[in-house]
Structures are given as C-alpha cells and as structure tokens.
Enzyme design. Sequence first.
Site, PDB file in Angstrom:
ATOM      1  N   GLU A  39       1.106  -1.124  -0.072  1.00 40.81           N
ATOM      2  CA  GLU A  39      -0.193  -0.156   0.319  1.00 40.81           C
ATOM      3  C   GLU A  39       0.995   1.527   0.008  1.00 40.81           C
ATOM      4  O   GLU A  39       2.000   1.580   0.932  1.00 40.81           O
ATOM      5  CB  GLU A  39      -1.051   0.064   1.524  1.00 40.81           C
ATOM      6  N   LYS A 107      -9.926   2.813  -1.971  1.00 34.38           N
ATOM      7  CA  LYS A 107      -9.846   1.711  -1.085  1.00 34.38           C
ATOM      8  C   LYS A 107     -11.659   2.560  -0.423  1.00 34.38           C
ATOM      9  O   LYS A 107     -11.491   3.717  -0.501  1.00 34.38           O
ATOM     10  CB  LYS A 107      -9.053   2.373   0.257  1.00 34.38           C
ATOM     11  N   CYS A 141      -5.903  -3.194   2.855  1.00 33.36           N
ATOM     12  CA  CYS A 141      -5.302  -2.906   4.478  1.00 33.36           C
ATOM     13  C   CYS A 141      -6.382  -3.170   5.617  1.00 33.36           C
ATOM     14  O   CYS A 141      -6.789  -4.147   5.272  1.00 33.36           O
ATOM     15  CB  CYS A 141      -4.667  -1.450   4.680  1.00 33.36           C
TER      16      CYS A 141
END
Length: 256
Positions: A39, A107, A141
């Site tokens: 990331e 995300k 994540c």
Amino acid sequence: MRTVILQTDIVWGDAEANRRNLTELIGSYEGVDLFVLPEMFATGFGFPPQQVAEPEVGGPTLEWMRRMAQEGNCAVAGSVAVRTASDTFRNRFYFVFPDGNVEYYDKRHLFAFGGEHLEYTPGDRRVIVTYKGFRILLQVCYDLRFPVWMRNRNDYDMMLFVANWPVGRRAVWDVLLQARAIENQCYVLGVNRVGTDPVATYNGGSIILNAYGKTVAACEEGAVCGAEVVLELEPLLNFRRRFPVLEDRDGFEIKV
C-alpha cells in the site's frame, strides 16, 4: 501464473527513491507474470496527501508502473495516493496490465483510527480484474477487517491485499488473511511493508495462502525481499467442486 510479492522498506515521502529501489528489485526477476507491491509504496501511509498525492492522469508513479509492466511483459499492482480531477484524494490500488492498460480500486474502508477518513474519499466500487485466467479482487489494508465487503459470490479466484500494517496489530493481519482465504475458497496474497516511519513500525508478514489457508510462499520476517510462486487455477476449481461451500453462501445486498 508466476507471481511475486515484494515486501519493501518505504522511504518516507520520497517517491523517486522508492521507484528507483523497486526498479532494481523487480529487475532481479525474470519471467514473472504479476508483481504485487505494498500500500502507498511510493510514499508511505500517513503522509499528508496534499504533499504527495499524484494526479490521476499521467502521475509519475502510474507511468512508472506502466513502463515496468510493458518492459517486463507483466502486470504490476499496488496502491498510490491520488488527487482526482474533482480535487478529492483517493488511496487508489492500480492494477497495470502488460500492455499498459489500467484498472483501479479506490480503498473503501478508510482507517478512521489513523485519520485517513479526514483526508481521503472512500471508494464505492468492488473491483475484480481478469488476468491470466484468474479473476482477482483488489483490496487495501483496513478492508481486511470487513468480510461482507469482499464476500465471494463465486466471482473471483484470488484476493490481493496491499497494506501498511504495523507491528502492534500483526497478529490480526496473520489471522484475518487466513480467514479470508478459507471462508472465500480463494488464493490470498497479502503484501505488507517493513521498516519504520513517523507513524509506526512494520515487520512484514507478506504471504501467499491457498484456499485451505495454508502458506504456499512467504517473505522473510522484517526483511526487504520477495516471495515467488506459480499459482494454478485448476487445483482451486477442483477443490470448490469437491467441497462446494460457496454454493451454500447467504444472499445479501451491499449498500454503499
């Protein structure tokens, strides 16, 4: 599909240095189909996006990914801080194909505990790309903690998780990656970083798991390194046919 996950020590806020380091690391491999990077591999996570976010069109890191993909005849995947045309910031997971074409996932679950939601805009699309016969779900994540968002509807074969996941919560990373592989009957590739930045310390745990939750490849703990494996689709499909858990899944609709 010959796949390599790259566990790096990200130079804080220095995209040029990180691209240079990755160019050397990627160049040490031959015949790879897919490289997966952590990331925000160009800058690190937690840096004010106003200072490091790149334009969504023609940004230098995306152009570097395109060059690496085309020169290596491979796909390159990883997330970058991006400023959109509407002047919002996204934690954008790029998947760059060997011909330079790009798909991306923004995300969805922003890390409010760390203030990410104050700077970035969440995505609203669940993105699956098809490459080398594999259907691949892109995740970033904190998404790892939200299994409903990524529940397999028998529409993907592999999950990619790219992360900056700190030492203090590493045990959670290890367990949830394994759970996501088992419950969704898929390959899971989790790619984390190592090293220290002003936000946290990281010790990696980058790993490739099969649908049984078993390790098929892993990076060395705490080290800058890669892990390589050839992933095959047919053994996964055979497992699903013999033990058709996904056919018994609950139906639901996600509202964003």
